[in-house]
Motif scaffolding. Structure first.
Motif, mmCIF file in Angstrom:
data_model
loop_
_atom_site.group_PDB
_atom_site.id
_atom_site.type_symbol
_atom_site.label_atom_id
_atom_site.label_comp_id
_atom_site.label_asym_id
_atom_site.label_seq_id
_atom_site.Cartn_x
_atom_site.Cartn_y
_atom_site.Cartn_z
ATOM 1 N N GLN A 179 0.926 -1.153 0.095
ATOM 2 C CA GLN A 179 -0.093 0.023 0.182
ATOM 3 C C GLN A 179 0.743 1.150 -0.068
ATOM 4 N N GLN A 180 1.824 1.335 0.917
ATOM 5 C CA GLN A 180 3.033 2.572 0.925
ATOM 6 C C GLN A 180 3.636 2.728 -0.206
ATOM 7 N N TRP A 181 3.813 1.674 -1.047
ATOM 8 C CA TRP A 181 4.459 1.726 -2.470
ATOM 9 C C TRP A 181 3.622 1.890 -3.598
ATOM 10 N N GLY A 182 2.385 2.078 -3.298
ATOM 11 C CA GLY A 182 1.338 2.439 -4.415
ATOM 12 C C GLY A 182 1.081 1.015 -5.358
ATOM 13 N N LEU A 183 1.206 -0.250 -4.543
ATOM 14 C CA LEU A 183 1.140 -1.262 -5.263
ATOM 15 C C LEU A 183 -0.096 -2.118 -4.997
ATOM 16 N N CYS A 184 -0.837 -1.599 -3.856
ATOM 17 C CA CYS A 184 -2.002 -2.372 -3.618
ATOM 18 C C CYS A 184 -2.759 -1.085 -3.069
ATOM 19 N N ASN A 185 -4.205 -1.280 -3.690
ATOM 20 C CA ASN A 185 -5.208 -0.403 -3.324
ATOM 21 C C ASN A 185 -6.272 -0.798 -2.175
ATOM 22 N N THR A 186 -6.066 -1.949 -1.639
ATOM 23 C CA THR A 186 -6.986 -2.658 -0.738
ATOM 24 C C THR A 186 -6.040 -3.072 0.633
ATOM 25 N N ALA A 187 -6.992 -2.954 1.722
ATOM 26 C CA ALA A 187 -6.599 -3.243 3.185
ATOM 27 C C ALA A 187 -6.385 -4.568 3.319
ATOM 28 N N PRO A 188 -5.623 -4.956 4.399
ATOM 29 C CA PRO A 188 -5.558 -6.396 4.459
ATOM 30 C C PRO A 188 -6.968 -7.002 5.055
ATOM 31 N N GLY B 116 -7.462 -3.477 -9.947
ATOM 32 C CA GLY B 116 -5.857 -3.232 -9.438
ATOM 33 C C GLY B 116 -4.846 -4.245 -10.175
ATOM 34 N N LYS B 117 -4.022 -4.346 -9.355
ATOM 35 C CA LYS B 117 -2.706 -4.783 -9.879
ATOM 36 C C LYS B 117 -2.980 -6.378 -10.175
ATOM 37 N N LYS B 118 -2.152 -6.736 -10.828
ATOM 38 C CA LYS B 118 -2.055 -8.574 -11.221
ATOM 39 C C LYS B 118 -0.558 -8.809 -10.713
ATOM 40 N N VAL B 119 -0.613 -9.701 -9.782
ATOM 41 C CA VAL B 119 0.660 -10.245 -9.099
ATOM 42 C C VAL B 119 1.099 -11.528 -9.209
ATOM 43 N N ILE B 120 2.481 -11.886 -9.490
ATOM 44 C CA ILE B 120 2.867 -13.149 -9.794
ATOM 45 C C ILE B 120 3.663 -13.161 -8.625
ATOM 46 N N MET B 121 3.952 -14.319 -7.990
ATOM 47 C CA MET B 121 4.938 -14.671 -7.018
ATOM 48 C C MET B 121 5.530 -16.013 -7.148
ATOM 49 N N PHE B 122 6.800 -15.984 -7.017
ATOM 50 C CA PHE B 122 7.727 -17.265 -7.319
ATOM 51 C C PHE B 122 8.295 -17.431 -5.644
ATOM 52 N N GLY B 123 8.099 -18.644 -5.347
ATOM 53 C CA GLY B 123 8.380 -18.769 -3.907
ATOM 54 C C GLY B 123 8.553 -20.481 -3.438
ATOM 55 N N ASP B 124 8.536 -20.667 -2.269
ATOM 56 C CA ASP B 124 8.869 -21.817 -1.959
ATOM 57 C C ASP B 124 7.653 -22.205 -0.882
ATOM 58 N N SER B 125 7.879 -23.273 0.024
ATOM 59 C CA SER B 125 6.871 -23.969 0.946
ATOM 60 C C SER B 125 6.576 -22.866 2.177
ATOM 61 N N MET B 126 7.177 -21.895 2.247
ATOM 62 C CA MET B 126 6.638 -21.009 3.312
ATOM 63 C C MET B 126 5.385 -20.260 3.077
ATOM 64 N N PHE B 127 5.136 -20.118 1.765
ATOM 65 C CA PHE B 127 3.867 -19.655 1.252
ATOM 66 C C PHE B 127 2.876 -20.562 0.831
#
Length: 169
Positions: A25-34, A106-117
């Motif tokens: 949100q602070q970086w302008g990448l998300c316009n919705t609250a948790p 708003g934004k479309k996000v792609i995330m590459f990650g591991d088992s933590m997420f």
């Protein structure tokens, strides 16, 4: 963290999720609250027992329950079909998901990650804040997936125990 596992418990995943959304949100990448969740009683058997070859039994924990979820996991769409085909062609067999959320613009996000997420509901939580959210359980950023999913934001998550392993592609 769980007492019998190396991963966050769902409360820990929720705390991390909130911090990610607040920063975006602070970086302008998300316009919705948790989003809000409820925590319900649960039991969990972690990986430590399997690693040690003993039965540690289940521990009491709390699972988070998303209130009024809006994101649609793996919708039967052409984009999802192409996504699955690329995963197969790239040899990615870990769980990967595509979410569409008609309640969010708003934004479309792609995330590459591991088992933590991937192992918990962190992907479901993040999907509630973006029009599209794609999670790939793989340490390599794949150009074919970027070209297909056309994200506005790319997130790369890597658990600290893998900091000495760099992507091969």
């Amino acid at each position: 963290y769980y007492k019998t596992d190396t991963h966050w418990n769902q409360y820990g995943a929720y705390v991390a999720y909130r911090k990610i959304i607040e920063n975006m949100q602070q970086w302008g990448l998300c316009n919705t609250a948790p989003i809000d969740v409820d925590f319900v009683d649960a039991e969990y058997t972690g990986e430590f027992g399997a690693m040690l070859g003993i039965d540690l039994g289940a521990e009491s924990t709390k699972n988070s329950l998303i209130l009024n979820p809006q994101a649609i996991k793996n919708p039967e769409t052409e984009k999802y079909s192409v996504f699955r085909n690329i995963l197969e062609a790239e040899g990615i067999s870990n769980p990967c998901h595509f979410y569409s959320n008609p309640a969010v613009t708003g934004k479309k996000v792609i995330m590459f990650g591991d088992s933590m997420f991937a192992s918990w509901n962190a992907t479901e939580l993040l999907a509630e804040n973006f029009s599209e959210f794609t999670y790939i359980w793989d340490g390599n950023i794949r150009e074919s997936l970027l070209d297909t999913m056309k994200p506005d934001v790319v997130i790369y998550e890597l658990t600290e125990r893998y900091l000495n392993v760099f992507p091969s592609k």
